[in-house]
Design an enzyme around this catalytic site. Structure first.
Site, PDB file in Angstrom:
ATOM      1  N   ASP A 380      34.136 110.799  11.149  1.00 31.21           N
ATOM      2  CA  ASP A 380      34.119 109.353  11.332  1.00 31.21           C
ATOM      3  C   ASP A 380      34.493 109.056  12.791  1.00 31.21           C
ATOM      4  O   ASP A 380      34.975 109.940  13.507  1.00 31.21           O
ATOM      5  CB  ASP A 380      35.112 108.712  10.367  1.00 31.21           C
ATOM      6  N   LYS A 537      22.652  90.757  19.094  1.00 31.49           N
ATOM      7  CA  LYS A 537      23.437  91.536  20.064  1.00 31.49           C
ATOM      8  C   LYS A 537      24.083  90.656  21.138  1.00 31.49           C
ATOM      9  O   LYS A 537      24.292  91.084  22.273  1.00 31.49           O
ATOM     10  CB  LYS A 537      22.570  92.605  20.731  1.00 31.49           C
ATOM     11  N   ASP A 667      30.170 101.617  12.453  1.00 28.79           N
ATOM     12  CA  ASP A 667      30.148 100.720  13.604  1.00 28.79           C
ATOM     13  C   ASP A 667      28.730 100.518  14.136  1.00 28.79           C
ATOM     14  O   ASP A 667      27.787 101.200  13.740  1.00 28.79           O
ATOM     15  CB  ASP A 667      31.047 101.268  14.710  1.00 28.79           C
TER      16      ASP A 667
END
Length: 983
Positions: A380, A537, A667
């Site tokens: 992770d 974004k 993420d």
């Protein structure tokens, strides 16, 4: 919360983690998990009967009270290695096959089973205690008229899936930490149901008549469809519910106090549905031993048939076959099982006691040796590679850049912008110098001001010592202020503006306050906010400066989208690339001044677009994009996610050791890519191929072909694109991905992480290790091979006319399998071929472990030949030195066998440890001491004679000395890799 309501403490079950999880929702019905249906949760309707909820408890235990013993025994005897010894022991109940006393076979087997049962019992008890601790957590509830509403405080974990009804926060919202659910470090902003938030007090929640309609439980943690209806209103109120109104289990309340109503529990929780079934892990070493045991058994069958054939299959030859099998059974010593289990326990103990990894807890003591055979490490990002602490590193204005060592200059520019009027500048400076100074100072000030405004950060004031919270908030006490946001990036930016003099001191849904270096408070009205989304974004905000009335549109975002929004310039692309190569997360900040008329026109079109029923998202985006043109480029910001200590050298060591590292994170793509660069998961001389977003089979085919043309290139792919590729081109994608030096999978769901681990195991056949720190990593850790939260006696029968008669009986067999040989062999767990410092300095040595040579068929065959040679020497040597009685052969051969065993252990040792010497001497002492009680098998008076001593010495030397000579010659002329380093 100021509501004066008596709270009743209850012991509420925190969450469900039953081992019978339906990790894949589509198969839940066929797996017997029940039929998931939508439900209605009634509030203020005591006459309504709701459907029953699944039990909301944690149960991570593998067994219960009734299944423990059968389950442990089944897991032991389902492997041939253990079943082999069980069948041997059971055969002794048949009188025609009995070779000696029953305890000869049952005592060693019982010792192995007792050790195994005790180990499993200890682990089950520990697991039970952990589950009990979580299941016993106390939660507060508001209860009346047959329905419970749960009240959760800040930093408290949500025990079940809930609908958010009310919060104590002044801004009418709260933040959630979801890293344990989806792996994302960004805090999530959640809003309560509007009509319940408007109620005067929390007590009124108990008085209204309403109900919640919730969709059927499903695996999607990012979406929710439901409605909230209040029936006692005039007219009735009906509100739509979305993901913004939910509090999923395994998340943590980050701000304020909230009230919620439970809609899903147990197996219906989103977190449980995203957790796959745990599997019983078996080490590769155990599987290899199991395979070699089958080969040895096959050899025993062949030898037994040969023995019977040499007797011309006379008499009851079929019984003779079984007797020979029993006689030769010690070729696979049961002491091996004992030594393996004890060795693993010692390895686990050594891991727990390792000073370099303090606090380590070994959850499974059956697979520690797996760590020496890992080929793929899946990790992770958040909390594993990084500390989730962002630090501001760079401010770039195009013509000038400010790093950490020059932030005092930025501070002076901000200070001068608010404290020194233009006419107060020193008169000695030339006009040109003054103009340049003004320009730079103005640009720095505008950039800092923009960064201090374009965000979703909220300052929260907490009581500190004797300071009253309300007083602290009123006076903006610095010592009591903490920042809350949906992203650590934004917090780092706001903290940086505070460090250079412009401080965010207040914020609610409609206004924001900044404090200048001189203490002046600047008030801004928030007119519109455009939150960051994965698709856009970027995020923007429109504010009005209350002191001047100016309306300004600020925006920040990724360079790939902002490049087409800002005015033309010749430095943006180059400088963004430079900062990205340094591992910084780059944001482009811009602004655009609006007149009152421009804003009113925009607002009208924006409100109209938001009221649209069809294509609402597209119409809203179109209106916003009408503002996003020819914006003024202010600056670039660069922040860095602080890495965990020693991440870079550790990844370098893993890479040199031949271990490929895959980063699986929830993420965003940009965040994951920056971290991969910063941590040197991707080296500076490696290219990165960012897999384009694909949704169809054709798009996936084209992108895979483009990726196939790349060489020595790291791969970055999103979870959505990964799902499409695995659906249509699973084999092709895994083939290409396994060739990459590193792989980064972003926006990964928990079940996707487990799927990737499973595919790696199936496609490569290599061992995998999964490292994670969150609840969303549980499935991956459970699926991986390692999850990170090691002689012969058969010759007598052929000599004595192929008779099925045992040479060593009774306690001699038990002693050989246990106390006579166990300690020295067990002490080999302390052996080291190189020191740990050398292994870390030369990680390439790890590649030798991946080859598995210690248990290869070649090594196995060599040890079989050694066993045949030594068995022949011991047996024929005793016959040549035969005197008058059969018992002397037993004494000479068995003593030679014990000494040979001890010397062979010494032969295999690379680095001596004092416990090894103790083990050798202890075993020898046990044998000598037991001779007093073995007069039934050994002539005590004979072993005290000089004749006995020289005969045993000769036999032992002949059986061992040639092997020592061969070992010396091999190390002299063909030394292993590690010996070159130690010399």
């Amino acid at each position: 919360m100021t509501d004066n309501i008596p709270l009743q403490p209850v012991r509420h079950k925190k969450r469900h983690d039953n081992k019978n999880r339906n990790g894949c929702c589509p198969w839940s019905r066929c797996c017997g998990m029940g039929d998931f249906r939508p439900r209605t949760v009634w509030l203020g309707h005591p006459e309504k009967r709701e459907q029953r909820y699944p039990r909301n408890v944690i149960n991570n235990q593998k067994y219960n009270f009734f299944t423990f013993l059968p389950g442990v025994l089944f897991n032991q005897f389902k492997y041939f290695f253990n079943l082999y010894f069980l069948l041997l022991a059971c055969s002794q109940f048949v009188s025609e096959l009995r070779l000696g006393a029953l305890y000869t076979y049952w005592v060693p087997l019982g010792i192995v089973l007792i050790i195994t049962i005790m180990r499993e019992a200890i682990e089950e008890i520990r697991c039970y205690c952990r589950d009990k601790e979580v299941n016993s957590q106390v939660y507060s509830k508001l209860s009346t008229r047959g329905k419970d509403l749960f009240l959760l405080a800040s930093n408290q974990r949500v025990p079940a899936d809930m609908i958010f009804l009310r919060t104590s926060e002044r801004n009418g919202s709260c933040f959630l930490r979801t890293d344990q659910l989806d792996g994302e470090t960004d805090w999530k902003l959640r809003h309560p149901v509007a009509c319940t938030q408007r109620l005067p007090t929390a007590a009124d929640l108990l008085q209204i008549r309403s109900y919640v309609y919730a969709e059927e439980p499903n695996i999607n943690i990012h979406n929710f469809i439901g409605t909230f209806t209040r029936e006692d209103g005039d007219p009735p109120v009906n509100e739509s519910l979305s993901i913004e109104n939910t509090l999923w289990a395994s998340t943590v309340i980050a701000s304020g106090t909230v009230v919620g109503v439970v809609v899903y529990t147990g197996k219906e929780l989103r977190s449980v549905m995203n957790t796959s079934n745990p599997r019983h892990k078996v080490g590769l070493f155990d599987l290899e031993v199991n395979c070699l045991t089958k080969i040895l058994f096959g050899a025993l069958v062949v030898v037994s048939l040969v023995m019977v054939a040499l007797q011309h299959f006379a008499g009851r030859w079929y019984l003779q076959i079984f007797r020979f099998l029993l006689l030769f059974s010690n070729i696979v010593p049961i002491s091996l099982r004992v030594n393996l289990d004890m060795g693993k326990m010692v390895f686990s103990w050594m891991i727990r006691r390792d000073s370099k990894i303090p606090g380590t807890v070994v959850r499974a003591s059956t697979i520690p040796e797996q760590l020496g055979r890992i080929s793929y490490l899946l990790t992770d990002k958040t909390g594993t590679l990084t500390q989730n602490e962002m630090v501001f590193r760079r401010l770039h204005l195009g013509t000038v850049a400010y790093g950490m060592d020059s932030m005092d200059e930025v501070q002076s520019h901000v200070f001068s912008a608010y404290t020194q009027p233009p006419q107060d500048l020193p008169a000695s400076r030339t006009p040109a110098a003054t103009k340049v100074r003004k320009t730079i100072s103005s640009r720095v000030h505008e950039a800092v001001k923009a960064i201090a405004l374009v965000h979703c950060v909220t300052p929260v004031y907490e009581a500190n010592g004797v300071t009253d919270q309300a007083e602290a908030e009123q006076h903006y006490e610095d010592t009591c202020r903490v920042y809350q946001a949906a992203s650590p990036d934004e917090v780092s930016l706001v903290q940086w503006t505070e460090s250079v003099g412009l401080t965010l001191v207040g914020r609610d849904q409609s206004s924001m306050q900044l404090r200048t270096p001189s203490g002046q408070i600047l008030n801004f009205t928030i007119l519109q906010i455009f939150p960051f989304t994965y698709e856009s974004k970027r995020m923007g905000i429109i504010v009005r400066d209350e002191s001047t009335g100016e309306i300004t549109f600020y925006m920040k975002g990724a360079d790939v989208v902002m490049a087409g929004i800002v005015q033309y310039n010749d430095w943006l692309e180059e400088e963004c690339g430079n900062m990205a190569r340094e591992g910084l997360r780059v944001l482009v900040v811009s602004k655009k001044s609006l007149t009152e008329e421009q804003y009113q026109d925009f607002e009208a079109r924006y409100v109209q677009a938001k009221l649209s029923v069809h294509d609402r998202s597209l119409k809203v985006a179109t209106v916003i994009e009408s503002l996003e043109m020819e914006m003024e480029l202010l600056c670039l910001t660069g922040v860095e996610d602080q890495l965990q200590a020693d991440v870079r050298p550790t990844l370098e060591i893993l890479r040199n050791a031949g271990i490929k590292v895959w980063m699986l994170t929830g993420d965003k793509l940009e965040t994951a890519t920056c971290t991969a660069k910063n941590a040197h998961l991707v080296t500076r001389n490696q290219d990165i191929h960012i897999f384009r977003s694909v949704t169809t089979r054709g798009e996936a085919h084209l992108e895979l072909n483009a990726f196939r043309r790349k060489h020595d290139c790291a791969l970055v792919i999103s979870g959505d694109s990964l799902e499409v590729c695995l659906k249509f081109y699973e084999y092709e994608f895994m083939e290409l991905a396994c060739q990459c030096p590193a792989v980064v999978c972003c926006r990964c769901a928990p079940t996707q992480k487990a799927q990737i681990v499973r595919l790696l195991q199936e496609r490569t056949g290599k061992l995998t290790c999964a490292v994670g720190d969150g609840g969303n990593d549980v499935s991956m850790i459970q699926e991986a091979d390692c999850g990170v939260g090691v002689e012969g006696k058969a010759v007598f029968s052929s000599v004595f006319y192929f008779a099925s008669v045992p040479l060593y009986q009774g306690f001699l067999i038990i002693g050989y399998s246990t106390i006579y040989t166990m300690f020295p062999v067990f002490s080999l767990v302390l052996d080291k071929d190189v020191k740990s410092e050398v292994a870390m300095l030369y990680p390439e040595l790890y590649k030798d472990l991946l080859k598995g040579r210690p248990l290869s068929f070649k090594t196995f065959l060599i040890w079989v030949l050694i066993s045949i040679y030594q068995g022949s020497i011991i047996m024929y040597g005793a016959l040549l030195l035969f005197e008058s009685e059969f018992v002397h052969i037993v004494a000479i051969s068995f003593t030679s066998l014990i000494l040979t065993e001890l010397l062979m252990v010494a032969l295999t040792i690379q680095t001596w440890h004092w416990l090894m010497i103790v083990a050798e001497l202890l075993s020898l002492a046990c044998y000598i001491a037991s001779l007093v009680f073995l007069h039934e098998f050994i002539d005590v008076y004979f072993i005290a004679t000089l004749s006995f001593l020289w005969k045993v010495t000769v036999i032992t030397l002949v059986s061992c000395l040639p092997l020592y000579i061969l070992k010396y010659l091999r190390r002299r002329f063909s030394p292993p890799n590690y010996s070159k380093l130690t010399t």
